[in-house]
Each structure stands twice: as C-alpha cells, then as structure tokens.
Design a protein around this motif. Structure first.
Motif, PDB file in Angstrom:
ATOM      1  N   VAL A  14       9.279  -5.993   3.651  1.00 40.22           N
ATOM      2  CA  VAL A  14       8.025  -5.717   4.302  1.00 40.22           C
ATOM      3  C   VAL A  14       6.997  -5.773   3.443  1.00 40.22           C
ATOM      4  O   VAL A  14       6.767  -4.747   2.450  1.00 40.22           O
ATOM      5  CB  VAL A  14       8.019  -4.450   5.163  1.00 40.22           C
ATOM      6  N   PRO A  15       6.074  -6.632   3.178  1.00 39.54           N
ATOM      7  CA  PRO A  15       5.045  -6.693   2.061  1.00 39.54           C
ATOM      8  C   PRO A  15       3.685  -5.897   2.667  1.00 39.54           C
ATOM      9  O   PRO A  15       2.613  -6.449   2.517  1.00 39.54           O
ATOM     10  CB  PRO A  15       4.708  -8.270   2.053  1.00 39.54           C
ATOM     11  N   LEU A  16       3.798  -4.534   2.822  1.00 35.98           N
ATOM     12  CA  LEU A  16       3.073  -3.694   3.257  1.00 35.98           C
ATOM     13  C   LEU A  16       2.397  -3.299   1.666  1.00 35.98           C
ATOM     14  O   LEU A  16       2.868  -3.506   0.501  1.00 35.98           O
ATOM     15  CB  LEU A  16       3.255  -2.724   3.861  1.00 35.98           C
ATOM     16  N   ASP A  17       1.351  -2.638   1.853  1.00 33.91           N
ATOM     17  CA  ASP A  17       0.562  -1.715   0.553  1.00 33.91           C
ATOM     18  C   ASP A  17       1.211  -0.469   0.614  1.00 33.91           C
ATOM     19  O   ASP A  17       0.875   0.385   1.579  1.00 33.91           O
ATOM     20  CB  ASP A  17      -0.848  -1.986   0.556  1.00 33.91           C
ATOM     21  N   ASN A  34       7.525   4.786 -15.342  1.00 28.79           N
ATOM     22  CA  ASN A  34       8.266   3.745 -15.800  1.00 28.79           C
ATOM     23  C   ASN A  34       8.025   2.182 -14.788  1.00 28.79           C
ATOM     24  O   ASN A  34       7.836   1.041 -15.175  1.00 28.79           O
ATOM     25  CB  ASN A  34       9.535   3.867 -15.835  1.00 28.79           C
ATOM     26  N   GLU A  35       8.146   2.586 -13.622  1.00 27.20           N
ATOM     27  CA  GLU A  35       7.954   1.620 -12.416  1.00 27.20           C
ATOM     28  C   GLU A  35       6.400   0.949 -12.589  1.00 27.20           C
ATOM     29  O   GLU A  35       6.418  -0.280 -12.565  1.00 27.20           O
ATOM     30  CB  GLU A  35       8.174   2.022 -11.295  1.00 27.20           C
ATOM     31  N   ILE A  36       5.508   1.845 -12.761  1.00 30.21           N
ATOM     32  CA  ILE A  36       4.101   1.412 -12.868  1.00 30.21           C
ATOM     33  C   ILE A  36       3.968   0.692 -13.939  1.00 30.21           C
ATOM     34  O   ILE A  36       3.198  -0.476 -13.974  1.00 30.21           O
ATOM     35  CB  ILE A  36       3.479   2.602 -12.874  1.00 30.21           C
ATOM     36  N   ALA A  37       4.526   1.093 -15.371  1.00 28.13           N
ATOM     37  CA  ALA A  37       4.449   0.317 -16.502  1.00 28.13           C
ATOM     38  C   ALA A  37       5.135  -1.052 -16.430  1.00 28.13           C
ATOM     39  O   ALA A  37       4.603  -2.006 -16.819  1.00 28.13           O
ATOM     40  CB  ALA A  37       5.114   0.965 -17.686  1.00 28.13           C
ATOM     41  N   GLN A  65      -7.496   0.508  -3.114  1.00 31.03           N
ATOM     42  CA  GLN A  65      -6.928   1.612  -2.495  1.00 31.03           C
ATOM     43  C   GLN A  65      -5.953   2.628  -3.117  1.00 31.03           C
ATOM     44  O   GLN A  65      -5.137   3.312  -2.557  1.00 31.03           O
ATOM     45  CB  GLN A  65      -6.385   1.577  -1.214  1.00 31.03           C
ATOM     46  N   ASN A  66      -5.731   2.186  -4.691  1.00 24.67           N
ATOM     47  CA  ASN A  66      -4.464   2.706  -5.392  1.00 24.67           C
ATOM     48  C   ASN A  66      -3.258   2.463  -4.734  1.00 24.67           C
ATOM     49  O   ASN A  66      -2.552   3.558  -4.782  1.00 24.67           O
ATOM     50  CB  ASN A  66      -4.864   4.206  -5.501  1.00 24.67           C
ATOM     51  N   ARG A  67      -2.991   1.355  -4.264  1.00 26.21           N
ATOM     52  CA  ARG A  67      -1.708   1.052  -3.689  1.00 26.21           C
ATOM     53  C   ARG A  67      -1.306  -0.161  -4.311  1.00 26.21           C
ATOM     54  O   ARG A  67      -1.853  -1.184  -4.665  1.00 26.21           O
ATOM     55  CB  ARG A  67      -1.768   0.850  -2.283  1.00 26.21           C
TER      56      ARG A  67
END
Length: 213
Positions: free
Chosen positions: A80-83, A103-106, A118-120
């Motif tokens: 599901v390509p939601l934000d 780690n995932e954000i990096a 929206q910081n998503r």
C-alpha cells in the motif's frame, strides 16, 4: 569463442559465496556473442536473443524475490503506497516513538528518499527503491545488506490476504498490474478500500473469505 566451462574451483567459490550473478553474467555474455556471430544474424534470432535474455534476468529477479518473500505463496502480499509518519505520539506525554529506525532513515536518504513536508515517508518512493534493486542487482554482500534493510522498511507498507480465487479476481481492480509483476500486489487505488488507521474495509469485497494474516 566457445561457451565458457566453469572450473571446479569456480563452482565451489560460487556456491560458498552464493555469487550467482557471476553465472548469469557468463550466460548472458555467451548469448550476446552468439547473437553477434555471422551465423545467426537475422530477425528471428534477434527475437530469440531477447527471449533468453529476459529469462536469465527473470532468474536473477527470482533470487532476490525468494530472499524478500515475507509469506507463503498461498497468500497475496499487498503493498500500500501510503505516506507513513517518521514518528508517532508515544504512550507517555510529550514523547515520540519512531516508526522508522535511524538506520532505516539513513538508508532511505542514501537512496534519495527523504521525509516529505508532513514528515512522512512516501510508499511510492520506497517501492521505487525495490524496483531498482530488482532491476539493478549489486554485489552479493551489498545486495544482502540492502535487501535486509529494505525488507524491514517495506514491511510497514505490506499486508497479506489469503489467495482465494475470489480475492485474486477482485484485488486486480485496485492494483497497478505493471508494478505488480515483482512479487507484490501494488495497490495504486488503495484509498477506495484501505484506511491508514483502521486498515482494509472487507465489505468492499462482499466476501467472508477476506482474511488477514
């Protein structure tokens, strides 16, 4: 040029290091040489070349998908390509819980995916990383690290359904079939039956067979 025959030492190295890309590359190189030979320069052979190249690349894709597979083949994995927000309110007052690890954000930033206004994190961009991984394989070690990290990120956008015939026939109406060729049903029309907080609305399928895992 003759088709390259692998030595026993090469077989052992490939199996020990699981360097199957090396095999794919050898086969594709031999097919390309055969195609460019004067003996096979006609349109029929050009079509045959593309057929076998696609088949070899498909094998390469399958090796990625087998490692990526989250559920049994009797079920349908839906992306599901939601934000999804980077963080949510924690149980304690004035605290935040991370949805995505540092780690995932990096990892996402290394792949040019950043939080939106929206910081998503946008699911569509996450799936683009997956498609790039499928179509442009890396070296074995780098590939495995990428797969492991990306698998954790993608799991936040995925739910599973039992693959009854009725569900399979209905889910295609909400899917992007081109993007759904790579192991997941990509639900481009998810807003008509899926809610970020409450999940899937079963009633839209008019079926008691719709069950989640």
């Amino acid at each position: 040029q003759e088709t390259k025959t692998l030595k026993e030492s090469e077989y052992k190295r490939i199996l020990e290091h699981k360097d199957f890309d090396h095999v794919y590359n050898i086969v594709l190189k031999d097919i390309q040489f055969w195609h460019e030979s004067d003996k096979v320069s006609n349109k029929n052979h050009e079509g045959l070349l593309k057929y076998y190249q696609d088949k070899i690349k498909k094998l390469s894709f399958q090796s990625v998908h087998w490692d990526f597979k989250l559920i049994d083949k009797e079920n349908i994995s839906c992306f599901v390509p939601l934000d999804i927000p980077i963080e949510v309110d924690g149980e304690s007052e004035n605290t935040k819980d991370l949805v995505f690890s540092k780690n995932e954000i990096a990892f996402l930033e290394q792949n040019r995916v950043y939080p939106n206004s929206q910081n998503r994190i946008e699911g569509e961009k996450v799936f683009d990383i997956y498609l790039d991984l499928i179509q442009n394989k890396k070296g074995y070690i780098e590939q495995k690290i990428t797969e492991k990290t990306l698998q954790g990120i993608m799991s936040k956008f995925i739910f599973s359904l039992f693959a009854t015939e009725k569900i399979k026939n209905q889910i295609i109406h909400f899917s992007d079939e081109e993007k759904s060729q790579y192991g997941y049903k990509y639900l481009s029309h998810w807003k008509s039956f899926y809610d970020e907080k409450f999940g899937m609305n079963d009633s839209i399928f008019n079926s008691n067979e719709t069950q989640f895992l």
